[in-house]
Scaffold this active site. Structure first.
Site, PDB file in Angstrom:
ATOM      1  N   PHE A   1       0.866  -1.178   0.000  1.00 42.63           N
ATOM      2  CA  PHE A   1       0.000   0.000   0.000  1.00 42.63           C
ATOM      3  C   PHE A   1       0.902   1.227   0.000  1.00 42.63           C
ATOM      4  CE2 PHE A   1      -2.461   3.432   1.872  1.00 42.63           C
ATOM      5  CZ  PHE A   1      -3.643   3.349   1.150  1.00 42.63           C
TER       6      PHE A   1
ATOM      7  N   ASP B   1       9.432   2.709   0.913  1.00 41.17           N
ATOM      8  CA  ASP B   1       8.284   3.401   1.473  1.00 41.17           C
ATOM      9  C   ASP B   1       8.327   3.164   2.979  1.00 41.17           C
ATOM     10  OD1 ASP B   1       5.832   4.098   2.517  1.00 41.17           O
ATOM     11  OD2 ASP B   1       4.634   3.108   0.979  1.00 41.17           O
TER      12      ASP B   1
ATOM     13  N   LYS C   1       3.522  10.236   8.068  1.00 39.15           N
ATOM     14  CA  LYS C   1       2.892   9.732   9.296  1.00 39.15           C
ATOM     15  C   LYS C   1       3.590  10.249  10.554  1.00 39.15           C
ATOM     16  CE  LYS C   1       0.375   5.680   7.559  1.00 39.15           C
ATOM     17  NZ  LYS C   1      -0.989   6.099   7.888  1.00 39.15           N
TER      18      LYS C   1
END
Length: 391
Positions: free
Chosen positions: A124, A209, A238
């Site tokens: 994702f 990522d 994040k």
């Protein structure tokens, strides 16, 4: 728009690892805003940094030098492999930027045909059209027209399939050290090292990522450090802002050589507010002993979750993840939604994931006592799901 299946709770205040609902009920937050609230809620240093900056300057755009960007970039380049930084607002934007960096690198190197990126099933990387295509999840791509071209997919951990997929148009290999949304599936250090070797062998860029795994979440500043591997490009977000929206693309000078004036941009990226908070997050996480403490808490959490697997063998199939990015793979017949709902009823917040899993994501500041309390609440939740009587 009805794009979220929201839970019917309204939170009005946060204190460390706790959220307080409008009803006054206290919830132990082991979702951390999906691995965002790395330092919990209302951390005094973050609050002070934001207040101080808010009274000075909010936004000027990237038409001018931004002092905070230079400060944060200096800290990141000292703490990581990176020599060049691009600031943005989210993980999806960071991943999108990383894709552009990789393709542009080969373009300016005289190999414009090298634009394809190999990614892994179950990944994702965000909700933009390009990052959805990079992940290749049909569920998220459905109904959005032609899928963005330029991505190939292999199974996570299949090194032979990965090398077989490399061709003359391949530009990079992109992966998460732990597939968070994909089911808390960790990449082994050996596999990550082998991917690095393949990139070197074939002249590819390694794009990581670390949106969910970075900023101390695994007990190192970034998860790839456990494998002793250095990427060429990395996306972060994040926990980088501790709750304030901010992301970044990190790269070596060589990998970023194609990113010249006009090739990329962001109106709000790296604004003074975001930089004030991100700079403070970096300072806190870089304090002596902070990451070592996260590693100790990891042992407590992992031990607790392994105990739950033994106690609730009819529900829990496997404990997954690393650091304070842990998960439970559930047995067939049990859904993540059931476990999340039962945890809510025990005043514990956790997060669903793919591959029939739930994520357990305490803030990095959680105490040993709070981790113990979270494990006990999760045990009661699993007992609810099993239809047992809570002790």
């Amino acid at each position: 728009m009805g794009t979220y299946a929201r839970q019917d709770i309204v939170f009005v205040r946060g204190e460390g690892c706790w959220l307080i609902a409008e009803s006054g009920e206290r919830y132990l937050d082991f979702g951390s805003g999906v691995a965002v609230n790395s330092l919990g809620h209302a951390h005094p240093q973050l609050v002070a940094a934001l207040k101080t900056q808010a009274e000075k300057l909010w936004h000027t755009s990237n038409l001018y030098r931004v002092e905070g960007q230079e400060t944060v970039a200096d800290k990141l380049t000292r703490l990581t492999f990176a020599e060049r930084i691009f600031f943005c607002n989210s993980g999806a934007e960071a991943c999108e930027g990383a894709i552009k960096v990789a393709r542009r690198y080969h373009y300016v190197s005289g190999q414009p045909e090298r634009r394809r990126i190999i990614a892994f099933r179950g990944a994702f990387h965000g909700r933009t059209l390009a990052t959805l295509a990079a992940a290749g999840n049909e569920k998220y791509l459905e109904g959005f027209g032609p899928t963005a071209d330029g991505f190939d997919h292999v199974d996570l951990g299949d090194l032979d399939a990965l090398e077989a997929q490399i061709g003359p148009e391949t530009a990079a290999i992109m992966l998460e050290p732990i597939q968070g949304e994909g089911g808390v599936r960790a990449v082994s250090p050996e596999f990550l090292k082998a991917v690095r070797e393949l990139c070197d062998k074939h002249g590819l860029l390694l794009v990581l990522d670390e949106v969910q795994t970075g900023m101390g979440r695994t007990g190192k500043l970034f998860a790839h450090e456990w494998a002793g591997v250095t990427p060429d490009v990395m996306a972060i977000a994040k926990g980088f802002g501790g709750g304030f929206p901010v992301g970044a693309v990190l790269a070596t000078a060589e990998a970023a050589k194609g990113m010249t004036p006009g090739t990329h941009g962001s109106t709000f990226g790296g604004n003074p507010l975001a930089m004030a908070v991100a700079s403070t997050v970096l300072d806190v996480i870089a304090e002596p002993g902070f990451l070592e403490a996260v590693q100790m808490k990891t042992l407590r959490l992992k031990q607790g979750l392994e105990g739950l697997k033994d106690q609730h063998a009819g529900i829990v199939e496997e404990v997954r993840g690393a650091g304070l990015l842990m998960g439970l793979k559930l047995k067939s017949g049990v859904t993540p939604a059931q476990v999340v709902k039962a945890a809510n009823e025990e005043k514990l917040l956790i997060v669903g994931a793919g591959d029939n899993s739930v994520r357990v994501l305490p803030p990095l500041i959680a105490t040993e006592e709070e981790i113990g309390e979270g494990v006990r609440a999760l045990s009661r939740a699993l007992a609810r799901v099993a239809g047992e009587t809570s002790p």
